[in-house]
Design an enzyme around this catalytic site. Structure first.
Site, mmCIF file in Angstrom:
data_model
loop_
_atom_site.group_PDB
_atom_site.id
_atom_site.type_symbol
_atom_site.label_atom_id
_atom_site.label_comp_id
_atom_site.label_asym_id
_atom_site.label_seq_id
_atom_site.Cartn_x
_atom_site.Cartn_y
_atom_site.Cartn_z
ATOM 1 C CE1 TYR A 52 -2.845 -3.228 1.344
ATOM 2 C CE2 TYR A 52 -3.863 -1.763 -0.362
ATOM 3 C CZ TYR A 52 -3.933 -2.904 0.209
ATOM 4 O OH TYR A 52 -4.917 -3.839 -0.002
ATOM 5 C CD GLN A 89 -15.731 -3.121 -8.208
ATOM 6 O OE1 GLN A 89 -15.426 -4.108 -7.874
ATOM 7 N NE2 GLN A 89 -16.058 -2.680 -9.564
ATOM 8 C CG ASN A 90 -11.414 2.276 -8.778
ATOM 9 O OD1 ASN A 90 -11.481 1.061 -9.292
ATOM 10 N ND2 ASN A 90 -11.899 3.116 -9.930
ATOM 11 C CG HIS A 107 -13.881 -2.642 -2.740
ATOM 12 N ND1 HIS A 107 -13.462 -2.980 -3.882
ATOM 13 C CD2 HIS A 107 -14.788 -3.347 -2.077
ATOM 14 C CE1 HIS A 107 -14.440 -4.021 -4.179
ATOM 15 N NE2 HIS A 107 -15.221 -4.194 -3.215
ATOM 16 C CB SER A 176 -12.579 -7.723 -14.791
ATOM 17 O OG SER A 176 -12.687 -7.815 -13.190
ATOM 18 C CG ASN A 200 -14.909 -3.405 -18.840
ATOM 19 O OD1 ASN A 200 -14.666 -2.473 -18.028
ATOM 20 N ND2 ASN A 200 -14.406 -4.616 -19.254
ATOM 21 C CG LEU A 201 -9.830 -1.830 -23.029
ATOM 22 C CD1 LEU A 201 -10.029 -0.595 -24.216
ATOM 23 C CD2 LEU A 201 -8.653 -1.904 -22.562
#
Ligand code: BV8
Length: 230
Positions: A52, A89-90, A107, A176, A200-201
């Protein structure tokens, strides 16, 4: 329209923040799922602090900036026609730096620490380690990153499910669909009879569940999508 947007690592990719599965979820030879757990923190606190500390230092080194996708969501938050509930979520602060006023970090946040003795959550912009002292209770060697590890309960789940139940549209951007319970939100939306859109990619684990899935970079597609809503 009431819109719930869920973002994942893909929205920060163009800002230079590595995604989890881009390097097939590996960090210095460790699987992320093995490092981002309470067990790993007990077993090897130095390794987990190092994981981290590197990510925090990178986020703060002046090379990482919000991209047009973050900025477009801030524009959407400011629009009068729509109500946006943004959950990410980041653990980076790019949504905030891109101008989003309300961000639910399910998160947790890389730039916050939490005391395992008194529970105090504090801003954290420097390395954490066993020599760190909690400013609230004065204990030594009790600070951890204020992030949700695998096996730990994410934040805000009740608030998120209420927001989805009241939404007209659920949009997932740059994720994902591997990690639960976030990956399950699209099922909640479908059960509530809500329109669902993925940006999404690549094809994700959840692509086939969405009514519509747009393939491409968030920095290109999110501003286009927000413009369509105006
Ligand atoms: C929970 C914070 C109980 C830390 C993260 C066994 C034991 C215990 C639990 C489990 C278990 N098996 C399964 C579980 C559940 C587990 C889980 O889902 N595991 C997975 C691996 C199967 N989940 C949990 O443990 C969760 N807690 O279950 O508690 C519970 C819960 C609810 C109710 C009752 C009980 C906690 C999970 C949270 C873990 N912490 N982050 C940290 O960051 O270090 S998860 C972390 O990984 C991220 O936050 C994120 O959520 C996830 C990565 O996912 P993505 O964001 O989707 O990123 P990824 O790289 O995978 O994908 C990026 C996508 O972007 C790709 O599709 C790519 O194509 C796309 N992309 C790339 N570039 C772009 C792009 N898209 C657009 N534009 C681009 N330019």
């Amino acid at each position: 329209m009431n819109i719930v947007v869920l973002t994942g690592a893909g929205i920060s990719a163009e800002s230079g923040v590595p995604t989890f599965r881009g390097a097939d979820g590996l960090w210095e030879g460790h699987r992320v799922e093995e490092v981002a757990t309470p067990e790993a923190f007990v077993r090897d606190p130095h390794l987990v602090h190092h994981f981290y500390n590197l990510r925090r230092a990178k986020l703060l080194d002046g090379t990482i900036h919000p991209n047009p996708a973050h900025q477009a969501l801030a524009r959407l938050a400011a629009s009068k026609e729509h109500r946006l509930f943004l959950v990410t979520q980041n653990i980076d602060d790019l949504h905030e730096r891109g101008g989003s006023p309300d961000v639910l970090h399910m998160h947790g946040e890389l730039l916050k620490s939490r005391c395992t003795e008194c529970g105090a959550v504090a801003d954290c912009r420097e390395d954490l380690g066993r020599a760190s002292v909690c400013k609230a209770c004065g204990h030594l060697d009790c600070l951890r990153p204020h992030v949700v590890w695998f096996g730990e309960m994410p934040f805000g789940l009740d608030e998120i499910s209420v927001a989805i139940s009241q939404a007209d549209l659920f949009v997932a951007i740059g994720t994902s669909g591997n990690v639960y319970p976030a990956a399950g939100f699209v099922f909640l939306a479908r059960q509530a009879g809500i329109k669902t859109l993925e940006i999404n990619l690549e094809v994700s684990e959840g692509t086939r569940i969405f009514h519509e899935s747009r393939r491409g970079r968030a920095g290109d597609l999110v501003p286009q999508w927000v413009d369509e809503l105006q």
